[in-house]
Scaffold this active site. Structure first.
Site, PDB file in Angstrom:
ATOM      1  N   GLU A  41       0.818  -1.218   0.000  1.00 36.95           N
ATOM      2  CA  GLU A  41       0.000   0.000   0.000  1.00 36.95           C
ATOM      3  C   GLU A  41       0.857   1.276   0.000  1.00 36.95           C
ATOM      4  O   GLU A  41       0.392   2.337   0.412  1.00 36.95           O
ATOM      5  CB  GLU A  41      -0.950   0.020   1.207  1.00 36.95           C
ATOM      6  CG  GLU A  41      -1.978  -1.089   1.234  1.00 36.95           C
ATOM      7  CD  GLU A  41      -3.079  -0.963   0.180  1.00 36.95           C
ATOM      8  OE1 GLU A  41      -2.927  -0.187  -0.783  1.00 36.95           O
ATOM      9  OE2 GLU A  41      -4.086  -1.671   0.339  1.00 36.95           O
ATOM     10  N   HIS A  62      -2.162   2.937   8.406  1.00 30.17           N
ATOM     11  CA  HIS A  62      -3.314   2.233   7.841  1.00 30.17           C
ATOM     12  C   HIS A  62      -3.589   0.997   8.682  1.00 30.17           C
ATOM     13  O   HIS A  62      -2.661   0.285   9.062  1.00 30.17           O
ATOM     14  CB  HIS A  62      -3.008   1.847   6.393  1.00 30.17           C
ATOM     15  CG  HIS A  62      -3.965   0.858   5.822  1.00 30.17           C
ATOM     16  ND1 HIS A  62      -5.319   1.085   5.776  1.00 30.17           N
ATOM     17  CD2 HIS A  62      -3.774  -0.364   5.276  1.00 30.17           C
ATOM     18  CE1 HIS A  62      -5.918   0.038   5.219  1.00 30.17           C
ATOM     19  NE2 HIS A  62      -5.005  -0.863   4.910  1.00 30.17           N
ATOM     20  N   HIS A 108      -6.770  -2.219   9.785  1.00 30.52           N
ATOM     21  CA  HIS A 108      -8.045  -2.900   9.550  1.00 30.52           C
ATOM     22  C   HIS A 108      -8.820  -3.000  10.865  1.00 30.52           C
ATOM     23  O   HIS A 108      -9.476  -4.008  11.127  1.00 30.52           O
ATOM     24  CB  HIS A 108      -7.806  -4.292   8.951  1.00 30.52           C
ATOM     25  CG  HIS A 108      -7.220  -4.270   7.583  1.00 30.52           C
ATOM     26  ND1 HIS A 108      -6.928  -5.416   6.870  1.00 30.52           N
ATOM     27  CD2 HIS A 108      -6.859  -3.237   6.771  1.00 30.52           C
ATOM     28  CE1 HIS A 108      -6.415  -5.095   5.686  1.00 30.52           C
ATOM     29  NE2 HIS A 108      -6.362  -3.773   5.614  1.00 30.52           N
ATOM     30  N   TYR A 132     -18.403  14.876  20.220  1.00 34.02           N
ATOM     31  CA  TYR A 132     -17.604  16.033  19.782  1.00 34.02           C
ATOM     32  C   TYR A 132     -16.177  15.650  19.387  1.00 34.02           C
ATOM     33  O   TYR A 132     -15.504  16.357  18.645  1.00 34.02           O
ATOM     34  CB  TYR A 132     -17.595  17.123  20.869  1.00 34.02           C
ATOM     35  CG  TYR A 132     -16.731  16.793  22.065  1.00 34.02           C
ATOM     36  CD1 TYR A 132     -17.259  16.163  23.178  1.00 34.02           C
ATOM     37  CD2 TYR A 132     -15.379  17.103  22.061  1.00 34.02           C
ATOM     38  CE1 TYR A 132     -16.460  15.847  24.267  1.00 34.02           C
ATOM     39  CE2 TYR A 132     -14.579  16.790  23.139  1.00 34.02           C
ATOM     40  CZ  TYR A 132     -15.118  16.163  24.234  1.00 34.02           C
ATOM     41  OH  TYR A 132     -14.318  15.838  25.298  1.00 34.02           O
ATOM     42  N   HIS A 184     -12.653  -2.228   3.683  1.00 31.15           N
ATOM     43  CA  HIS A 184     -11.200  -2.382   3.819  1.00 31.15           C
ATOM     44  C   HIS A 184     -10.687  -2.008   5.208  1.00 31.15           C
ATOM     45  O   HIS A 184     -10.244  -2.873   5.943  1.00 31.15           O
ATOM     46  CB  HIS A 184     -10.526  -1.549   2.709  1.00 31.15           C
ATOM     47  CG  HIS A 184      -9.052  -1.728   2.627  1.00 31.15           C
ATOM     48  ND1 HIS A 184      -8.318  -1.439   1.503  1.00 31.15           N
ATOM     49  CD2 HIS A 184      -8.145  -2.156   3.541  1.00 31.15           C
ATOM     50  CE1 HIS A 184      -7.041  -1.710   1.732  1.00 31.15           C
ATOM     51  NE2 HIS A 184      -6.914  -2.136   2.965  1.00 31.15           N
ATOM     52  N   TYR A 190      -6.381  25.245  21.145  1.00 30.44           N
ATOM     53  CA  TYR A 190      -5.581  24.466  22.087  1.00 30.44           C
ATOM     54  C   TYR A 190      -4.458  23.700  21.417  1.00 30.44           C
ATOM     55  O   TYR A 190      -3.810  22.871  22.047  1.00 30.44           O
ATOM     56  CB  TYR A 190      -6.484  23.508  22.882  1.00 30.44           C
ATOM     57  CG  TYR A 190      -6.987  24.142  24.144  1.00 30.44           C
ATOM     58  CD1 TYR A 190      -7.920  25.173  24.077  1.00 30.44           C
ATOM     59  CD2 TYR A 190      -6.517  23.752  25.388  1.00 30.44           C
ATOM     60  CE1 TYR A 190      -8.382  25.787  25.216  1.00 30.44           C
ATOM     61  CE2 TYR A 190      -6.970  24.361  26.548  1.00 30.44           C
ATOM     62  CZ  TYR A 190      -7.909  25.370  26.453  1.00 30.44           C
ATOM     63  OH  TYR A 190      -8.358  25.977  27.594  1.00 30.44           O
TER      64      TYR A 190
HETATM   65 ZN    ZN Z   1      -5.317  -2.743   4.150  1.00 30.00          ZN
END
Ligand code: ZN
Length: 229
Positions: free
Chosen positions: A78, A97, A99, A118, A160, A218
């Site tokens: 990826e 990334h 899952h 929030y 994904h 902040y």
């Molecule tokens: Zn993935």
């Protein structure tokens, strides 16, 4: 190259620490996630298909923005969205990334996370978007992830997982903790809604604008209502 001193050792360690922390927190599935970190004019990524516990700094892959890489390990499959996000978002130095199961459950439905709490503002806006499905590892996936991340530090990827951004890999894990909490919270509120017929109350744009303004003032403090205050 034998005997060659490993560059960016601190950044390589930060990537491994973040990947291990992500898995230790139960925020990923096996070796499926990946981490990227900008180093000057290049970036580092986790290698393809290697167990995080067995990973050493030498296994982290250094890449150029043209997609070429140095060393013996292959970069995460990826790497394209890591490259494209780092190229498009100069204010961000790390990409993660995962899952994570609750993020992915919503993403299976192609659902974004609305302002159920929030803390959605921690990702930079009033929603956490879901990018449409594209085949993993492709440029097409990167091409839909970027707009989903516009003005945001997190998005879901349909069928994904999710992507989170930060200044460091560790900051990405911190944000992943929040986003996965929000995903689980939203799923639970939907379950209550299904049982009672009451839809969850979603915060208005105006109320979220107040939170976003507060968080901006902040700086790096993500949680104005933390139990520590
Ligand atoms: Zn993935």
């Amino acid at each position: 190259m034998p005997g060659k001193r490993l560059t960016h050792l601190k950044a390589r360690r930060a990537i491994i620490d973040a990947a291990r922390r992500m898995n230790a927190l139960g925020l990923n599935h096996g070796t499926s996630g990946n981490v990227g970190f900008r180093v000057g004019e290049r970036f580092l990524v986790t290698p393809s298909g290697l167990d995080y516990d067995a990973m050493t700094p030498a296994d982290i892959v250094e890449m150029r923005f043209d997609g070429t890489h140095a060393g013996t390990r292959r970069p995460t499959s990826e790497w394209r969205f890591h490259r494209d996000i780092l190229a498009a978002r100069p204010e961000v130095d790390a990409v993660l990334h995962s899952h994570a199961v609750h993020c992915t459950a919503l993403a299976v439905h192609g659902m974004e996370i609305p302002a159920v709490h929030y803390m959605v503002a921690a990702a930079g806006g009033t929603t956490i978007r879901c990018a449409p499905y594209r085949t993993p590892t492709t440029q097409a996936l990167s091409d839909v992830a970027l707009p989903a991340l516009e003005g945001r530090k997190a998005c879901l990827l349909q069928n994904h997982g999710c992507i989170v951004l930060g200044e460091t890999p560790d900051a990405c894990v911190d944000l992943l903790v929040e986003v996965e909490y929000l995903a689980e919270l939203y799923i639970r509120t939907l379950a209550i809604g299904g049982a009672t017929g009451n839809d969850p109350k979603i915060l208005s744009q105006r109320k979220m604008a107040e939170v976003l303004a507060f968080m901006k003032s902040y700086g790096k403090q993500p949680d104005p209502g933390s139990s520590q205050t």
